[in-house]
Design a protein around this motif. Structure first.
Motif, PDB file in Angstrom:
ATOM      1  N   ASP A 236      41.283  35.520  18.789  1.00  0.00           N
ATOM      2  CA  ASP A 236      42.268  35.350  17.723  1.00  0.00           C
ATOM      3  C   ASP A 236      43.254  34.225  18.032  1.00  0.00           C
ATOM      4  OD1 ASP A 236      41.096  37.414  16.389  1.00  0.00           O
ATOM      5  OD2 ASP A 236      42.620  38.907  16.869  1.00  0.00           O
ATOM      6  N   HIS A 237      43.134  33.622  19.212  1.00  0.00           N
ATOM      7  CA  HIS A 237      44.102  32.616  19.643  1.00  0.00           C
ATOM      8  C   HIS A 237      43.376  31.364  20.140  1.00  0.00           C
ATOM      9  CE1 HIS A 237      47.078  35.872  19.603  1.00  0.00           C
ATOM     10  NE2 HIS A 237      46.163  36.597  20.209  1.00  0.00           N
ATOM     11  N   SER A 238      43.791  30.229  19.640  1.00  0.00           N
ATOM     12  CA  SER A 238      43.238  28.949  20.109  1.00  0.00           C
ATOM     13  C   SER A 238      44.134  27.823  19.640  1.00  0.00           C
ATOM     14  CB  SER A 238      41.809  28.737  19.590  1.00  0.00           C
ATOM     15  OG  SER A 238      41.807  28.622  18.181  1.00  0.00           O
ATOM     16  N   VAL A 339      49.268  46.945  30.580  1.00  0.00           N
ATOM     17  CA  VAL A 339      48.552  45.668  30.504  1.00  0.00           C
ATOM     18  C   VAL A 339      48.876  44.937  29.211  1.00  0.00           C
ATOM     19  CG1 VAL A 339      46.438  46.572  29.447  1.00  0.00           C
ATOM     20  CG2 VAL A 339      46.322  44.565  30.945  1.00  0.00           C
ATOM     21  N   ASP A 340      49.107  45.669  28.114  1.00  0.00           N
ATOM     22  CA  ASP A 340      49.457  45.001  26.854  1.00  0.00           C
ATOM     23  C   ASP A 340      50.839  44.356  26.935  1.00  0.00           C
ATOM     24  OD1 ASP A 340      47.055  45.617  25.652  1.00  0.00           O
ATOM     25  OD2 ASP A 340      47.787  47.445  24.693  1.00  0.00           O
ATOM     26  N   GLU A 341      51.765  44.975  27.662  1.00  0.00           N
ATOM     27  CA  GLU A 341      53.062  44.343  27.880  1.00  0.00           C
ATOM     28  C   GLU A 341      52.911  43.060  28.682  1.00  0.00           C
ATOM     29  OE1 GLU A 341      56.585  47.199  28.664  1.00  0.00           O
ATOM     30  OE2 GLU A 341      54.791  48.357  29.202  1.00  0.00           O
ATOM     31  N   PHE A 342      52.043  43.107  29.704  1.00  0.00           N
ATOM     32  CA  PHE A 342      51.842  41.927  30.544  1.00  0.00           C
ATOM     33  C   PHE A 342      51.215  40.780  29.759  1.00  0.00           C
ATOM     34  CE2 PHE A 342      49.054  39.693  33.736  1.00  0.00           C
ATOM     35  CZ  PHE A 342      50.083  38.959  34.301  1.00  0.00           C
ATOM     36  N   THR A 343      50.174  41.071  29.006  1.00  0.00           N
ATOM     37  CA  THR A 343      49.530  39.997  28.243  1.00  0.00           C
ATOM     38  C   THR A 343      50.468  39.463  27.160  1.00  0.00           C
ATOM     39  OG1 THR A 343      48.441  41.649  26.804  1.00  0.00           O
ATOM     40  CG2 THR A 343      47.196  40.807  28.691  1.00  0.00           C
ATOM     41  N   HIS A 344      51.359  40.320  26.641  1.00  0.00           N
ATOM     42  CA  HIS A 344      52.347  39.840  25.674  1.00  0.00           C
ATOM     43  C   HIS A 344      53.290  38.834  26.324  1.00  0.00           C
ATOM     44  CE1 HIS A 344      54.946  39.952  22.132  1.00  0.00           C
ATOM     45  NE2 HIS A 344      55.975  40.062  22.955  1.00  0.00           N
ATOM     46  N   ARG A 345      53.676  39.088  27.577  1.00  0.00           N
ATOM     47  CA  ARG A 345      54.536  38.147  28.297  1.00  0.00           C
ATOM     48  C   ARG A 345      53.832  36.809  28.514  1.00  0.00           C
ATOM     49  NH1 ARG A 345      58.203  41.404  32.767  1.00  0.00           N
ATOM     50  NH2 ARG A 345      58.890  43.072  31.360  1.00  0.00           N
ATOM     51  N   VAL A 350      53.117  31.037  26.971  1.00  0.00           N
ATOM     52  CA  VAL A 350      52.216  29.977  26.515  1.00  0.00           C
ATOM     53  C   VAL A 350      52.614  29.484  25.124  1.00  0.00           C
ATOM     54  CG1 VAL A 350      49.832  29.468  25.855  1.00  0.00           C
ATOM     55  CG2 VAL A 350      50.295  30.760  27.948  1.00  0.00           C
ATOM     56  N   GLU A 351      52.780  30.417  24.187  1.00  0.00           N
ATOM     57  CA  GLU A 351      53.016  30.037  22.791  1.00  0.00           C
ATOM     58  C   GLU A 351      54.491  29.795  22.489  1.00  0.00           C
ATOM     59  OE1 GLU A 351      51.022  32.963  20.283  1.00  0.00           O
ATOM     60  OE2 GLU A 351      49.514  33.237  21.853  1.00  0.00           O
ATOM     61  N   GLY A 354      55.655  27.049  25.969  1.00  0.00           N
ATOM     62  CA  GLY A 354      54.812  25.882  26.234  1.00  0.00           C
ATOM     63  C   GLY A 354      54.363  25.751  27.677  1.00  0.00           C
ATOM     64  N   SER A 355      54.276  26.866  28.399  1.00  0.00           N
ATOM     65  CA  SER A 355      53.831  26.819  29.796  1.00  0.00           C
ATOM     66  C   SER A 355      52.385  26.347  29.877  1.00  0.00           C
ATOM     67  CB  SER A 355      53.980  28.198  30.443  1.00  0.00           C
ATOM     68  OG  SER A 355      55.329  28.606  30.441  1.00  0.00           O
ATOM     69  N   GLU A 356      52.109  25.495  30.867  1.00  0.00           N
ATOM     70  CA  GLU A 356      50.789  24.889  30.984  1.00  0.00           C
ATOM     71  C   GLU A 356      49.984  25.406  32.166  1.00  0.00           C
ATOM     72  OE1 GLU A 356      50.618  20.600  30.061  1.00  0.00           O
ATOM     73  OE2 GLU A 356      52.774  20.733  29.719  1.00  0.00           O
ATOM     74  N   ILE A 357      50.657  26.113  33.093  1.00  0.00           N
ATOM     75  CA  ILE A 357      49.968  26.734  34.227  1.00  0.00           C
ATOM     76  C   ILE A 357      50.449  28.174  34.339  1.00  0.00           C
ATOM     77  CG2 ILE A 357      49.510  26.686  36.703  1.00  0.00           C
ATOM     78  CD1 ILE A 357      50.137  23.736  36.714  1.00  0.00           C
ATOM     79  N   ILE A 358      49.517  29.107  34.407  1.00  0.00           N
ATOM     80  CA  ILE A 358      49.830  30.529  34.609  1.00  0.00           C
ATOM     81  C   ILE A 358      49.150  30.968  35.897  1.00  0.00           C
ATOM     82  CG2 ILE A 358      49.546  32.880  33.761  1.00  0.00           C
ATOM     83  CD1 ILE A 358      51.458  31.323  32.032  1.00  0.00           C
ATOM     84  N   MET A 359      49.921  31.525  36.816  1.00  0.00           N
ATOM     85  CA  MET A 359      49.364  31.982  38.095  1.00  0.00           C
ATOM     86  C   MET A 359      49.572  33.475  38.243  1.00  0.00           C
ATOM     87  SD  MET A 359      50.094  30.491  41.897  1.00  0.00           S
ATOM     88  CE  MET A 359      49.473  31.291  43.390  1.00  0.00           C
ATOM     89  N   ILE A 360      48.493  34.198  38.516  1.00  0.00           N
ATOM     90  CA  ILE A 360      48.526  35.626  38.836  1.00  0.00           C
ATOM     91  C   ILE A 360      48.357  35.736  40.342  1.00  0.00           C
ATOM     92  CG2 ILE A 360      47.377  37.857  38.544  1.00  0.00           C
ATOM     93  CD1 ILE A 360      46.548  36.922  35.748  1.00  0.00           C
ATOM     94  N   ASP A 361      49.431  36.079  41.019  1.00  0.00           N
ATOM     95  CA  ASP A 361      49.425  36.060  42.479  1.00  0.00           C
ATOM     96  C   ASP A 361      49.121  37.449  43.022  1.00  0.00           C
ATOM     97  OD1 ASP A 361      49.655  35.021  45.020  1.00  0.00           O
ATOM     98  OD2 ASP A 361      51.817  35.308  45.119  1.00  0.00           O
ATOM     99  N   GLY A 362      47.825  37.681  43.248  1.00  0.00           N
ATOM    100  CA  GLY A 362      47.401  38.918  43.874  1.00  0.00           C
ATOM    101  C   GLY A 362      46.610  39.827  42.956  1.00  0.00           C
ATOM    102  N   VAL A 363      45.277  39.738  43.004  1.00  0.00           N
ATOM    103  CA  VAL A 363      44.443  40.590  42.156  1.00  0.00           C
ATOM    104  C   VAL A 363      44.613  42.058  42.526  1.00  0.00           C
ATOM    105  CG1 VAL A 363      42.063  41.204  41.605  1.00  0.00           C
ATOM    106  CG2 VAL A 363      42.751  38.809  41.591  1.00  0.00           C
ATOM    107  N   SER A 364      44.672  42.358  43.819  1.00  0.00           N
ATOM    108  CA  SER A 364      44.821  43.754  44.247  1.00  0.00           C
ATOM    109  C   SER A 364      46.132  44.331  43.753  1.00  0.00           C
ATOM    110  CB  SER A 364      44.741  43.858  45.774  1.00  0.00           C
ATOM    111  OG  SER A 364      43.470  43.444  46.240  1.00  0.00           O
ATOM    112  N   GLY A 365      47.212  43.554  43.869  1.00  0.00           N
ATOM    113  CA  GLY A 365      48.503  44.004  43.371  1.00  0.00           C
ATOM    114  C   GLY A 365      48.517  44.144  41.863  1.00  0.00           C
ATOM    115  N   TYR A 366      47.828  43.249  41.186  1.00  0.00           N
ATOM    116  CA  TYR A 366      47.694  43.328  39.731  1.00  0.00           C
ATOM    117  C   TYR A 366      47.042  44.644  39.325  1.00  0.00           C
ATOM    118  CZ  TYR A 366      45.057  42.487  35.378  1.00  0.00           C
ATOM    119  OH  TYR A 366      44.487  42.610  34.141  1.00  0.00           O
ATOM    120  N   GLU A 367      45.983  45.032  40.034  1.00  0.00           N
ATOM    121  CA  GLU A 367      45.302  46.295  39.727  1.00  0.00           C
ATOM    122  C   GLU A 367      46.225  47.489  39.939  1.00  0.00           C
ATOM    123  OE1 GLU A 367      42.024  45.916  42.449  1.00  0.00           O
ATOM    124  OE2 GLU A 367      40.646  45.465  40.810  1.00  0.00           O
TER     125      GLU A 367
END
Length: 485
Positions: A236-238, A339-345, A350-351, A354-367
Motif C-alpha cells: 500500500d506504500h511506494s 509491532v504495529d506501534e513500531f512500524t507506525h513509528r 520515512v513519510e 524524510g528519513s533515508e536510512i533506518i537501522m534496527i540494532d539487534g534482531v534478538s532484542g527486536y524479537e
C-alpha cells in the motif's frame, strides 16, 4: 453540522483510526461497534462524541447499560470533554435491581407499544443531534417479543435517526452464545474489536461505499485514551526514487562493496558481540549526515547513553548529528511497543520526517521487545524490509551470531534470505592475538569483492585494511595465516 466532516467524512476521534477508514465514517450512516467485554466499545463511543463536542456538534448518548455518572467519570479519566453531550439515560438504577431477579427496562412487547421509541424520538426531535451513540443496542433485543420485531424496530430507528442527518454508532456485546448477524446486516459499517491474550485489535469487516485498510490493527488503551495502530501493508506504500550508492566514507570498505550500498536495499550486518556491527552501521550514517541526509537508529540491545559514549570514543560525532537533526536514536525496551506501534513509528520517520536510512540494532532484542506480535518476528521483518524498499529507504539490520569463534553462520534466526546484502564481521585468532575481519557474503544489486579484510576500530575511527589473501579457513572456524616466506 460542525467541522468534523472532512472530504465528506465524520471523524471517529480515535488517533489513526480514520486513516484505516479512508478518512472517517460516512455522514448520516449507522456503524456497529461490536466485541466482547473489555475490548473498548464504550471508550470508542466516548471518543466519537468528544470529537463531536470539539467540532461544535450536538451529540446524544442513549445509554442502555452504564449509568450516566459512570460514563462521565470514564470520559474524564481519559481527558475526554463530553460536558455538552446530551444523555438519554435508559440504564437500570440501583433501586430497580432486586435480589435473584434479572432487570428488564420494559416488559416484553412494551417496545412495540412505543414507550422506548417515543422517548428516543422526543429527544431527537428536541435537540436534532449530529452524532448519536446507542450503547449497547443489544439490550433492546430483550425488550421485544421475537427476532423479527427486534430487526424491524432497529431498522426503523436507524432510518429515522439517519433521515435527520445524524451519524449513529451502535455498540453490540458479543459472545459465543450471542449472535449479532442481524445487526451486522442492518449496519452500514461494522467495526469489530477483539482481545487476543493481552493484545487488543480492530478490524473493519464491512463498510458500504468506502475502501478500508486490511486488519487486524492493534489497539492500545492508555491514560491518554484509545489509539489504533494501523497494520503495515507494504504494497500500500511506494514512492518514486532513484537508486544511488551510499558510501561508508571508508575507501577500503567501499571497495569491498564495489562503491558502497545501493539505496533502497536492506543490509544485514552479521557477527558476534563486540565485533563492530553497530559501529559499522553508524559509519554509514555518519557519511550520510555529511550530505545532510537523516537517519534513524532503533536500539533494542543497548542504552542510548552507552551508544553515545561508544560512538564518541571511536570518532563518530553522534552528539553533533543528533543536534543537527541528521540522526535520531530511539531506545526500545522489552514490552514497550506492539509491532504495529513500531512500524507506525517507522512510517512517521520515512513519510513524515524524510528519513533515508533506518537501522534496527539487534534482531534478538527486536524479537524480545515487541509484544503482541501475532505473527513471528521473521514475518514482520519481511514486511518492514519490503516497505523500506518500496519507499527507496536504506535499511540496516544488526544480527548477532552468538558464537564468537568456531564454525561460521551468517545468521542464527534463519533470516539470511531477508537481506539484499550481508556484511559479515568476525573475530579471528592469530598467534594468540584476537583480530577482527570484515567481508561481504551477498549483494543482490551488484558485484562485490570476494576478499576478507582486517577491521580495526580505534579512537581515530573505523579502518579497513588491504585484502587478506593469505588468510584461510575463517568460514570453517579454523582460520590460519600463510607465511610469506
Amino acid at each position: 453540522m460542525g467541522d468534523s466532516v472532512s472530504h465528506n467524512r465524520t471523524r471517529t476521534g480515535l488517533r489513526q483510526a480514520d486513516a484505516i477508514l479512508d478518512g472517517g465514517l460516512l455522514p448520516a450512516s449507522g456503524t456497529l461497534i461490536r466485541g466482547p467485554p473489555g475490548t473498548g466499545k464504550t471508550i470508542f463511543a466516548l471518543h466519537f462524541l468528544a470529537d463531536g463536542v470539539r467540532s461544535g456538534e450536538t451529540c446524544l448518548y442513549i445509554n442502555l447499560g452504564e449509568p450516566t455518572a459512570y460514563l462521565r467519570d470514564t470520559a474524564d479519566s481519559f481527558g475526554l470533554d463530553i460536558d455538552s453531550v446530551n444523555f438519554l439515560n435508559l440504564s437500570p438504577s440501583e433501586a430497580e435491581f432486586h435480589d435473584d431477579q434479572t432487570y428488564d427496562l420494559f416488559r416484553s412487547g412494551e417496545v412495540e407499544n412505543s414507550s422506548l421509541v417515543e422517548n428516543v424520538r422526543d429527544e431527537v426531535d428536541a435537540i436534532a443531534p449530529d452524532r448519536i451513540v446507542i450503547d449497547p443496542v443489544t439490550e433492546l433485543r430483550y425488550l421485544t417479543t421475537d427476532d423479527h420485531q427486534f430487526r424491524t424496530q432497529i431498522l426503523g430507528l436507524l432510518d429515522f435517526l439517519k433521515a435527520g442527518g445524524a451519524t449513529v454508532l451502535l455498540t453490540s456485546q458479543t459472545a459465543e452464545t450471542i449472535a449479532d448477524d442481524d445487526l451486522q446486516f442492518l449496519a452500514d459499517a461494522v467495526i469489530t474489536l477483539d482481545l487476543e491474550g493481552d493484545r487488543r485489535t480492530l478490524r473493519i469487516s464491512k463498510f458500504r461505499g468506502s475502501d478500508t485498510q486490511r486488519g487486524p490493527h492493534t489497539v492500545t488503551i492508555t491514560g491518554d485514551g484509545m489509539c489504533v495502530w494501523p497494520k503495515l501493508v507494504p504494497n500500500d506504500h511506494s514512492q518514486e526514487f532513484t537508486s544511488e550508492t551510499l558510501s561508508s566514507g571508508v575507501p577500503e570498505l567501499d571497495s569491498l562493496l564495489r562503491g558502497g550500498l545501493t539505496t533502497g536495499t536492506v543490509t544485514f550486518l552479521s557477527g558476534p558481540t563486540g565485533v563492530g556491527k553497530t559501529t559499522t552501521g553508524l559509519q554509514f550514517m555518519k557519511e550520510a549526515a555529511g550530505r545532510g541526509q537523516r537517519s534513524v537508529l532503533y536500539s533494542f540491545e543497548e542504552s542510548r547513553s552507552t551508544m553515545l559514549e561508544r560512538a564518541e570514543a571511536v570518532n563518530i560525532p553522534v552528539e553533533a548529528m543528533l543536534e543537527r537533526g541528521t540522526l535520531r536514536i530511539e531506545e526500545i525496551g522489552p514490552d514497550e511497543l506492539t509491532v504495529d506501534e513500531f512500524t507506525h513509528r517507522i512510517r512517521q520517520e520515512v513519510e513524515g520526517e524524510g528519513s533515508e536510512i533506518i537501522m534496527i540494532d539487534g534482531v534478538s532484542g527486536y524479537e524480545r521487545a515487541l509484544r503482541g506480535n501475532g505473527d513471528d518476528a521473521t514475518q514482520h521483518l519481511i514486511k518492514i524490509g519490503r516497505y523500506l524498499r518500496n519507499m527507496g529507504v536504506t535499511g540496516l539490520v544488526t544480527n548477532e551470531v552468538h558464537r564468537i569463534t568456531g564454525e561460521f553462520r551468517a545468521t542464527e534466526q534463519q533470516m539470511s534470505h531477508l537481506a539484499d546484502n550481508i556484511v559479515v564481521l568476525r573475530h579471528v585468532e592469530y598467534k594468540g592475538e584476537l583480530r577482527k575481519v570484515i567481508g561481504v557474503l551477498k549483494m543482490r544489486t551488484s558485484d562485490f569483492e570476494n576478499w576478507l579484510r582486517e577491521l580495526q576500530i580505534t579512537e581515530h575511527g573505523l579502518t579497513v585494511g588491504e585484502p587478506m589473501s593469505d588468510l584461510r579457513g575463517i568460514l570453517t572456524g579454523t582460520p590460519n595465516w600463510e607465511d610469506d616466506g
